[in-house]
Write an enzyme that holds these catalytic residues in place. Structure first.
Site, mmCIF file in Angstrom:
data_model
loop_
_atom_site.group_PDB
_atom_site.id
_atom_site.type_symbol
_atom_site.label_atom_id
_atom_site.label_comp_id
_atom_site.label_asym_id
_atom_site.label_seq_id
_atom_site.Cartn_x
_atom_site.Cartn_y
_atom_site.Cartn_z
ATOM 1 C CD GLU A 194 -6.364 -4.467 -8.066
ATOM 2 O OE1 GLU A 194 -6.181 -3.538 -7.272
ATOM 3 O OE2 GLU A 194 -7.597 -5.329 -8.260
ATOM 4 C CD GLU A 195 0.058 -5.126 -6.130
ATOM 5 O OE1 GLU A 195 -0.712 -4.949 -5.621
ATOM 6 O OE2 GLU A 195 1.052 -3.599 -5.781
ATOM 7 C CG ASP A 224 -6.735 -7.900 -6.607
ATOM 8 O OD1 ASP A 224 -7.599 -7.668 -6.264
ATOM 9 O OD2 ASP A 224 -5.537 -7.933 -6.005
ATOM 10 C CG ASP A 253 0.651 -5.081 -1.597
ATOM 11 O OD1 ASP A 253 2.408 -5.103 -1.751
ATOM 12 O OD2 ASP A 253 0.263 -3.805 -1.467
ATOM 13 C CG ASP A 270 16.340 -11.991 -2.530
ATOM 14 O OD1 ASP A 270 15.951 -12.442 -3.171
ATOM 15 O OD2 ASP A 270 17.408 -11.032 -2.962
ATOM 16 C CD GLU A 319 -10.625 -5.317 -7.498
ATOM 17 O OE1 GLU A 319 -11.579 -4.249 -8.174
ATOM 18 O OE2 GLU A 319 -10.199 -5.268 -6.054
ATOM 19 C CG LEU A 358 -2.436 -10.348 -0.533
ATOM 20 C CD1 LEU A 358 -2.503 -11.792 -0.360
ATOM 21 C CD2 LEU A 358 -0.925 -9.527 1.028
ATOM 22 C CG ASP A 359 -9.180 -7.061 -3.322
ATOM 23 O OD1 ASP A 359 -9.619 -6.049 -3.954
ATOM 24 O OD2 ASP A 359 -9.590 -7.297 -2.760
HETATM 25 P P1 P6P Z 1 -14.326 1.375 0.046
HETATM 26 C C1 P6P Z 1 -10.033 -3.050 -0.400
HETATM 27 O O1 P6P Z 1 -8.751 -1.596 -0.513
HETATM 28 C C2 P6P Z 1 -10.730 -3.154 -1.869
HETATM 29 O O2 P6P Z 1 -9.849 -2.601 -3.303
HETATM 30 C C3 P6P Z 1 -12.033 -4.298 -2.006
HETATM 31 O O3 P6P Z 1 -11.186 -4.563 -1.793
HETATM 32 C C4 P6P Z 1 -13.253 -3.554 -1.135
HETATM 33 O O4 P6P Z 1 -14.086 -4.714 -1.254
HETATM 34 C C5 P6P Z 1 -13.269 -2.025 -1.412
HETATM 35 O O5 P6P Z 1 -11.465 -1.619 -1.967
HETATM 36 C C6 P6P Z 1 -13.203 -1.773 0.037
HETATM 37 O O6 P6P Z 1 -13.753 -0.221 -0.882
HETATM 38 O O7 P6P Z 1 -13.513 2.902 -0.572
HETATM 39 O O8 P6P Z 1 -14.829 0.675 0.423
HETATM 40 O O9 P6P Z 1 -12.789 1.541 1.041
#
Ligand code: P6P
Length: 352
Positions: free
Chosen positions: A95-96, A118, A72, A66, A282, A120-121
């Site tokens: 979220e994906e 979520d 993510d 694969d 989140e 891989l936030d």
């Molecule tokens: P900004 C990361 O992309 C995220 O989703 C969160 O983990 C984080 O708190 C926020 O966005 C950061 O956003 O607009 O400050 O870069």
């Protein structure tokens, strides 16, 4: 003789806590274990990310042929696979993924839980070796049997049965609650187990750190600007000015606030009237954890866990952390609204 402290693994802890619930049938325990297992797999890949181009596809095929995908997407697939085989979850919203994924296998389609994820936030931070995380919530399904429905996911945050995050940082931690406090487990790579390292986490009533993307200052409402200026002002009795710490990775900023105290804010701003963070994926799980640790989580006016979602991917302004600090920003917002209402009331013009 020096007594060595007994190491309690995540699985042992889950099993022991299950006995606290006489009617527990083990499904929730199984789900938490499956999430912990998937987290170890994702952790292994996150740790390698510095060695493998994670932007887009790498063009490298893995052992099964694969194509290696973006991290993510890998994380999303890993958690979904782990939850699908667990048989304890009848559906997943991520979220994906645009919409939810019913799990219709014979033993899962009547399972009593659904999971939001979520996977891989903050994944864009991995390129610069900044901590990132997985965030999850578990709910009892509202539908009775058969394929899960959208309503199973559109529940108030107060109906979460469990919530947690995995923090892939300088060490990898899993922090979660099932509504009886918050406990943290650190992965010991030498034995491949999450071990209880932060029992019964309690957030300090107040703190000396505020966390917000200061770059958006000019786009915030006046009340938020006034609160940030309050944080920056000298006042010995309240230990101000506070320090600004903003990592830009939700799990990292929340984890620091949880352990050190402080306030994390992602307010509404011009161009983003509901802020940026997703309510289901989140805000709800992080709010559950913060409240269970003795803190507060608000959208500026309402308790976040009382919000009734109407869409899977809806966003929500968020102010969470030490109770006294969240109450202070709510006071700024309330006073601004009252002043605005008073000035809008006919005949309310203040005479000189
Ligand atoms: P900004 C990361 O992309 C995220 O989703 C969160 O983990 C984080 O708190 C926020 O966005 C950061 O956003 O607009 O400050 O870069």
């Amino acid at each position: 003789m020096k007594t060595t402290k007994k190491v309690i693994t995540l699985d042992e802890f889950i099993y022991e806590r299950e006995r606290d619930f006489p009617f527990a049938t083990g499904e929730l325990s199984g789900l938490l274990r499956d999430i912990g297992f998937a987290a170890k797999i994702v952790n292994r890949e996150v740790n390698k990310a510095g060695l493998v181009d994670i932007l887009g596809t790498t063009g490298i095929s893995n052992t099964t042929g694969d194509e290696v995908k973006k991290l993510d997407l890998f994380a999303n697939e890993q958690f979904i696979t782990s939850l699908q085989v667990s048989g304890e979850c009848c559906g997943i919203a991520s979220e994906e993924m645009e919409t939810f994924l019913p799990i219709n296998t014979e033993d899962a389609k009547n399972a009593k839980y659904v999971v939001t994820l979520d996977p891989l936030d903050g994944s864009s931070n991995i390129d610069v070796n900044v901590g990132i995380g997985t965030i999850f919530s578990i709910y009892r399904r509202q539908s009775f049997f058969g394929p899960c429905t959208l309503e199973d996911f559109l529940q108030k945050g107060s109906r979460q049965v469990a919530a947690g995050y995995i923090f892939y940082g300088s060490s990898t931690m899993m922090v979660y609650t099932t509504g009886n406090g918050v406990n943290g487990f650190t992965l010991d790579p030498s034995i491949g187990e999450f071990c209880l390292s932060h029992p019964n986490i309690k957030i300090p009533e107040t703190g000396k750190i505020y966390s917000v993307n200061q770059g958006n200052f000019l786009k915030f409402d006046q009340a938020i600007k006034d609160y940030i200026t309050y944080c920056q002002s000298e006042d010995k009795t309240t230990g101000r000015p506070y320090s600004l710490r903003y990592i830009g990775s939700l799990v990292a900023d929340v984890h620091r606030s949880l352990l050190y105290g402080g306030i994390f804010m992602y307010p509404a701003s011009k161009g983003a009237p509901q802020g940026k963070l997703r309510l289901l994926f989140e805000c709800f799980p992080m709010s559950f954890i913060i409240e269970q640790a003795g803190g507060k989580a608000s959208d500026g006016q309402r308790r976040i866990l009382d919000i009734q979602p109407t869409e899977l991917h809806q966003k929500c302004p968020v102010f969470l952390g030490s109770t006294q600090m969240v109450e202070k920003v709510e006071e700024f917002i309330r006073q601004a609204r009252e002043a605005s209402a008073a000035s809008a009331t006919p005949g309310s013009a203040v005479t000189a």
